[in-house]
Design a protein around this motif. Structure first.
Motif, PDB file in Angstrom:
ATOM      1  N   ASP A  50      -3.244   3.984  -3.035  1.00 36.27           N
ATOM      2  CA  ASP A  50      -2.753   2.795  -2.350  1.00 36.27           C
ATOM      3  C   ASP A  50      -2.055   1.854  -3.348  1.00 36.27           C
ATOM      4  O   ASP A  50      -0.881   1.501  -3.211  1.00 36.27           O
ATOM      5  CB  ASP A  50      -4.006   2.185  -1.690  1.00 36.27           C
ATOM      6  CG  ASP A  50      -3.914   0.768  -1.217  1.00 36.27           C
ATOM      7  OD1 ASP A  50      -3.005   0.053  -1.631  1.00 36.27           O
ATOM      8  OD2 ASP A  50      -4.802   0.351  -0.449  1.00 36.27           O
ATOM      9  N   TYR A  68      -5.474  11.448   1.762  1.00 38.28           N
ATOM     10  CA  TYR A  68      -4.594  10.752   2.707  1.00 38.28           C
ATOM     11  C   TYR A  68      -3.450  10.080   1.949  1.00 38.28           C
ATOM     12  O   TYR A  68      -2.268  10.262   2.282  1.00 38.28           O
ATOM     13  CB  TYR A  68      -5.434   9.737   3.501  1.00 38.28           C
ATOM     14  CG  TYR A  68      -4.644   8.664   4.223  1.00 38.28           C
ATOM     15  CD1 TYR A  68      -4.111   8.886   5.486  1.00 38.28           C
ATOM     16  CD2 TYR A  68      -4.447   7.405   3.641  1.00 38.28           C
ATOM     17  CE1 TYR A  68      -3.397   7.897   6.149  1.00 38.28           C
ATOM     18  CE2 TYR A  68      -3.746   6.411   4.291  1.00 38.28           C
ATOM     19  CZ  TYR A  68      -3.210   6.659   5.540  1.00 38.28           C
ATOM     20  OH  TYR A  68      -2.499   5.676   6.186  1.00 38.28           O
ATOM     21  N   HIS A  69      -3.794   9.296   0.907  1.00 32.70           N
ATOM     22  CA  HIS A  69      -2.724   8.590   0.182  1.00 32.70           C
ATOM     23  C   HIS A  69      -1.823   9.559  -0.580  1.00 32.70           C
ATOM     24  O   HIS A  69      -0.616   9.324  -0.698  1.00 32.70           O
ATOM     25  CB  HIS A  69      -3.310   7.515  -0.744  1.00 32.70           C
ATOM     26  CG  HIS A  69      -3.736   6.292   0.024  1.00 32.70           C
ATOM     27  ND1 HIS A  69      -5.006   6.133   0.502  1.00 32.70           N
ATOM     28  CD2 HIS A  69      -3.028   5.220   0.439  1.00 32.70           C
ATOM     29  CE1 HIS A  69      -5.074   4.996   1.183  1.00 32.70           C
ATOM     30  NE2 HIS A  69      -3.888   4.416   1.160  1.00 32.70           N
ATOM     31  N   CYS A  81       0.600   4.195   1.116  1.00 35.54           N
ATOM     32  CA  CYS A  81       0.727   5.040   2.324  1.00 35.54           C
ATOM     33  C   CYS A  81       1.816   4.518   3.254  1.00 35.54           C
ATOM     34  O   CYS A  81       2.379   5.279   4.045  1.00 35.54           O
ATOM     35  CB  CYS A  81      -0.594   5.206   3.058  1.00 35.54           C
ATOM     36  SG  CYS A  81      -1.228   3.722   3.838  1.00 35.54           S
ATOM     37  N   ASP A 112       0.879  -1.185   0.000  1.00 42.16           N
ATOM     38  CA  ASP A 112       0.000   0.000   0.000  1.00 42.16           C
ATOM     39  C   ASP A 112       0.909   1.226   0.000  1.00 42.16           C
ATOM     40  O   ASP A 112       1.850   1.321   0.801  1.00 42.16           O
ATOM     41  CB  ASP A 112      -0.889  -0.045   1.255  1.00 42.16           C
ATOM     42  CG  ASP A 112      -1.829   1.157   1.397  1.00 42.16           C
ATOM     43  OD1 ASP A 112      -1.574   2.192   0.762  1.00 42.16           O
ATOM     44  OD2 ASP A 112      -2.790   1.047   2.171  1.00 42.16           O
TER      45      ASP A 112
END
Ligand SMILES: CC(C)=CCC/C(C)=C/CC/C(C)=C/COP(=O)(O)OP(=O)(O)O
Ligand SMILES: [Zn+2]
Length: 436
Positions: free
Chosen positions: A335, A344-345, A283, A281
């Motif tokens: 991701d 967020y990512h 992140c 992923d």
């Protein structure tokens, strides 16, 4: 359940007597396939293979994606209504890493939003009228430090922030996420990061904090959310960064910690997973990748030379994964190829990319002049070890390996909150850099 049909997969993955793989093994195979497709243009099997140097970070598209979020903030982002400080931080930090100057209208809007959600009893909630939470408090403090103006710094009420952080501090050294909320190691990091930046760390705040985090280190070597639960990169970064702020990384078992951290890089994908037997992923480029600068410092203290990190973590592999598999053609990062982009990512893929381009080292020799929180200023880039995969224009601004805001924004915030003491440390660091 799926049926295995490839000889090499049979060798790699668990299967039963009928050759049946589990759903999670099948997810792994599908993920590898999608990443193989993303890398295809750069492989020898391609009819016209492209050199890796052609991998490009689509900076302008990412800026547009991030800025576009702000105009849509009223509509499809209702799910993030309890996470306004997070949204502010992800947007500002992504723009900052991309080298895009924060527009005045955005700074004004963030300051006003955060002013309205500071709790009268200290700290910041997710939105107006919401109870203060240590994670949104961390995000709010970072967002204001990124803006970096007196007006932004002055939003934070340091007296009530101190009261709030003490109100979530537990006798065993842990922190709850909010008053009456759950204990976990994210609380330790968020509380200590916000307190370090704003210069409100006290012996009461830090008492037993390192001992609690040490209890979260598992038999695998990584750190879990609280004692007895599975190690995960999100919690491992939080626990390690909190220990670094406490000056107590020595409390961990270094051998198992190193082994667990090094095992999170996926051999085919190049990116990181967050825990054993799970998928890659983007992140985790930060949550796992962020472990390495601090681990490098720990290994150095234990007598290894700086080169040791080159054997622990493959920076090229990570950068290739982020550039080839995590960028959307229309902007934003994700991701993995089968997932959509989000803020967020975008923030954490870029944070991880920045850390893997700029190898950050800790200036051990200056430790004596930087007591307490100020030693967080002693990280500087080891310029000889800079590594930018793909186009040279892919280089990002430098993020602080513990606080995850740009190093220049850390300096500026420390000058504001620590005054003369920070000035002296900064001067010494600058002299040291010139000497190198
Ligand atoms: C500062 C702060 C608040 C940090 C947050 C750290 C962080 C990212 C924690 C992750 C939490 C977690 C157990 C995710 C697992 O999700 P999953 O099961 O969907 O993912 P996985 O399969 O990759 O483990
Ligand atoms: Zn993720």
């Amino acid at each position: 359940m799926g049926v295995l049909n490839r000889e090499e997969d049979l060798k790699t993955y668990g299967y039963n007597d009928d050759g049946i793989v589990t759903d999670s093994s099948e997810d792994q195979l599908k993920t590898e396939e999608s990443i193989r497709r993303a890398f295809f243009p750069y492989t020898q099997e391609s009819p016209m293979p492209l050199p890796i140097a052609r991998l490009e970070l689509r900076k302008l598209r990412h800026v547009k994606y991030v800025l576009g979020v702000i105009d849509k903030a009223g509509t499809h982002l209702t799910a993030l209504d309890a996470s306004k400080p997070w949204l502010c931080y992800w947007i500002l930090h992504a723009l900052d890493l991309l080298g895009y100057r924060i527009p005045e209208r955005i700074a004004v809007r963030v300051i006003s939003t955060l002013q309205h959600i500071q709790s009268p009893t200290g700290g910041f909630g997710g939105g107006p009228g919401q109870q203060a939470h240590v994670a949104t408090t961390y995000a709010a403090v970072n967002a204001l430090a990124i803006i970096g103006t007196k007006e932004a710094y002055d939003v934070i009420n340091r007296e009530t922030l101190k009261d709030f952080l003490m109100s979530v501090k537990q006798k065993d050294g842990s922190f709850t996420m909010m008053v009456g909320g759950e204990v976990d190691v994210r609380g330790s990091y968020c509380a200590l990061s916000a307190a370090t930046i704003t210069n409100i760390v006290t012996p009461e705040l830090t008492a037993n904090a390192a001992e609690f985090i040490a209890r979260c280190q598992t038999y695998e070597g990584g750190i879990g959310g609280f004692p007895g639960v599975e190690a995960h990169a999100g919690y491992t970064f939080c626990g390690l960064a909190a220990l670094e702020l406490l000056g107590r990384t020595d409390i961990l078992d270094l051998d198992t910690f190193t082994k667990w951290s090094a095992s999170r890089q996926m051999s085919m994908e190049g990116g990181f997973q967050g825990r054993t037997n799970k998928l890659v992923d983007g992140c985790y480029a930060f949550w796992t990748g962020g472990i390495f600068p601090i681990l490098g410092k720990m290994l150095e203290t234990a007598g290894q030379d700086q080169e040791v990190l080159d054997f622990v973590y493959d920076r090229d592999g990570l950068q290739e994964y982020l550039l080839a598999a995590c960028q959307s053609k229309t902007g934003g990062l994700r991701d993995k190829p089968s997932k959509s982009v989000d803020h967020y990512h975008t923030c954490y893929c870029l944070s991880g990319l920045s850390l893997s381009q700029h190898q950050m080292s800790f200036r051990h020799e200056l430790k004596d002049i930087a007591p307490g929180g100020l030693s967080a200023l002693l990280w500087t880039e080891n310029y000889d070890k800079r590594k930018v995969v793909g186009s040279p224009s892919n280089v990002l601004e430098i993020t602080h390996p513990v606080l995850n805001i740009r190093v220049d924004k850390v300096r500026k915030a420390f000058l504001h909150y620590y005054g003369k003491a920070a000035e002296d440390v900064i001067e010494e660091v600058d002299i040291e850099i010139i000497r190198c």
